[in-house]
Design a protein around this motif. Structure first.
Motif, PDB file in Angstrom:
ATOM      1  N   UNK A 126       0.829  -1.208   0.000  1.00 17.97           N
ATOM      2  CA  UNK A 126       0.000   0.000   0.000  1.00 17.97           C
ATOM      3  C   UNK A 126       0.863   1.257   0.000  1.00 17.97           C
ATOM      4  N   UNK A 127       1.934   1.256   0.792  1.00 17.52           N
ATOM      5  CA  UNK A 127       2.807   2.426   0.847  1.00 17.52           C
ATOM      6  C   UNK A 127       3.565   2.625  -0.464  1.00 17.52           C
ATOM      7  N   UNK A 128       3.956   1.516  -1.100  1.00 16.73           N
ATOM      8  CA  UNK A 128       4.673   1.623  -2.370  1.00 16.73           C
ATOM      9  C   UNK A 128       3.783   2.238  -3.445  1.00 16.73           C
ATOM     10  N   UNK A 129       2.485   1.872  -3.430  1.00 13.73           N
ATOM     11  CA  UNK A 129       1.568   2.436  -4.420  1.00 13.73           C
ATOM     12  C   UNK A 129       1.376   3.938  -4.225  1.00 13.73           C
ATOM     13  N   UNK A 130       1.574   4.411  -3.001  1.00 15.05           N
ATOM     14  CA  UNK A 130       1.399   5.837  -2.728  1.00 15.05           C
ATOM     15  C   UNK A 130       2.634   6.663  -3.082  1.00 15.05           C
ATOM     16  N   UNK A 131       3.751   5.994  -3.330  1.00 19.06           N
ATOM     17  CA  UNK A 131       4.992   6.716  -3.617  1.00 19.06           C
ATOM     18  C   UNK A 131       4.915   7.344  -5.012  1.00 19.06           C
TER      19      UNK A 131
END
Length: 232
Positions: A126-131
């Protein structure tokens, strides 16, 4: 069954009139028996339908379609044809779009908690998709660090990288959001140290609570006898 026309009662003798009445009586009795049999058949059929699951007919149709599809697939393999390609040619664009919407509707993107390792992996994804990478800063950093940018064995990278204030603020904001979400949506119950321990893990504890909620009133006396040691 239509009535057969016969002579009038005035033309018949008393014996013949009695025989005619008995014939009509047997005919009415036969009709009543037939109606009872049909009624019993309908009652049995209705009881059978009510005793089956609500989606029984749909499941039967699905099983028949699967069986027919398996037979067609086997026949296509014998003929050296691609069954999936042949089947897709017979599907309209409207039906294909409808099936795709139905598939997306039943797809659950959140499988729920299974273990902490899977939860951490899901959080990472989820955090990678927000980068949102800054490619200009990336290229500038790569050129400035040289070979140390892709550090190999024994490479010293300490001191080459310094986090920006924006990155630190973004990390702090994300951590605060996680804390707020965990405090708001956590389903973990407060542990009672004085409660009896009759479980081996948290899942077993929840299962035992369900059993107690539904069957506790019926097993209370048995449990008390077991605790007192007076159970037969």
């Amino acid at each position: 069954m239509a009535d057969v026309a016969g002579p009038s009662d005035a033309e018949l003798t008393p014996k013949q009139r009695m025989a005619e009445r008995m014939r009509r009586l047997r005919e009415l009795h036969s009709r009543r028996t037939e109606a009872q049999q049909l009624n019993h058949k309908e009652v049995v059929e209705e009881d059978r339908r009510q005793s089956q699951p609500k989606n029984w007919e749909r499941r039967q149709q699905w099983a028949e379609r699967k069986l027919e599809e398996a037979e067609q697939r086997e026949l296509a393999q014998k003929q050296g044809e691609d069954f999936d390609r042949k089947r897709n040619l017979d599907i309209s664009a409207e039906d294909a779009a409808k099936w795709e919407r139905r598939k997306r509707k039943h797809h659950n993107p959140d499988p729920g908690f299974s273990n902490y390792e899977a939860s951490t992996a899901r959080q990472y994804d989820r955090l990678v998709k927000q980068v949102k990478p800054d490619m200009e800063a990336y290229e500038a950093k790569k050129e400035a660090m040289g070979d140390a940018f892709y550090a190999g064995p024994g490479a010293i990278v300490h001191g080459h990288h310094k986090d920006t204030k924006e990155a630190i603020d973004r990390l702090a904001e994300d951590v605060n959001k996680q804390i707020e979400k965990r405090a708001k949506f956590s389903r973990r119950r407060i542990h009672d140290d004085e409660a009896d321990i009759d479980y081996i893990n948290e899942r077993n504890m929840k299962f035992n609570k369900k059993l107690e909620r539904f069957y506790g009133q019926y097993t209370q006396e048995i449990k008390q006898n077991l605790e007192r040691g007076t159970a037969v």
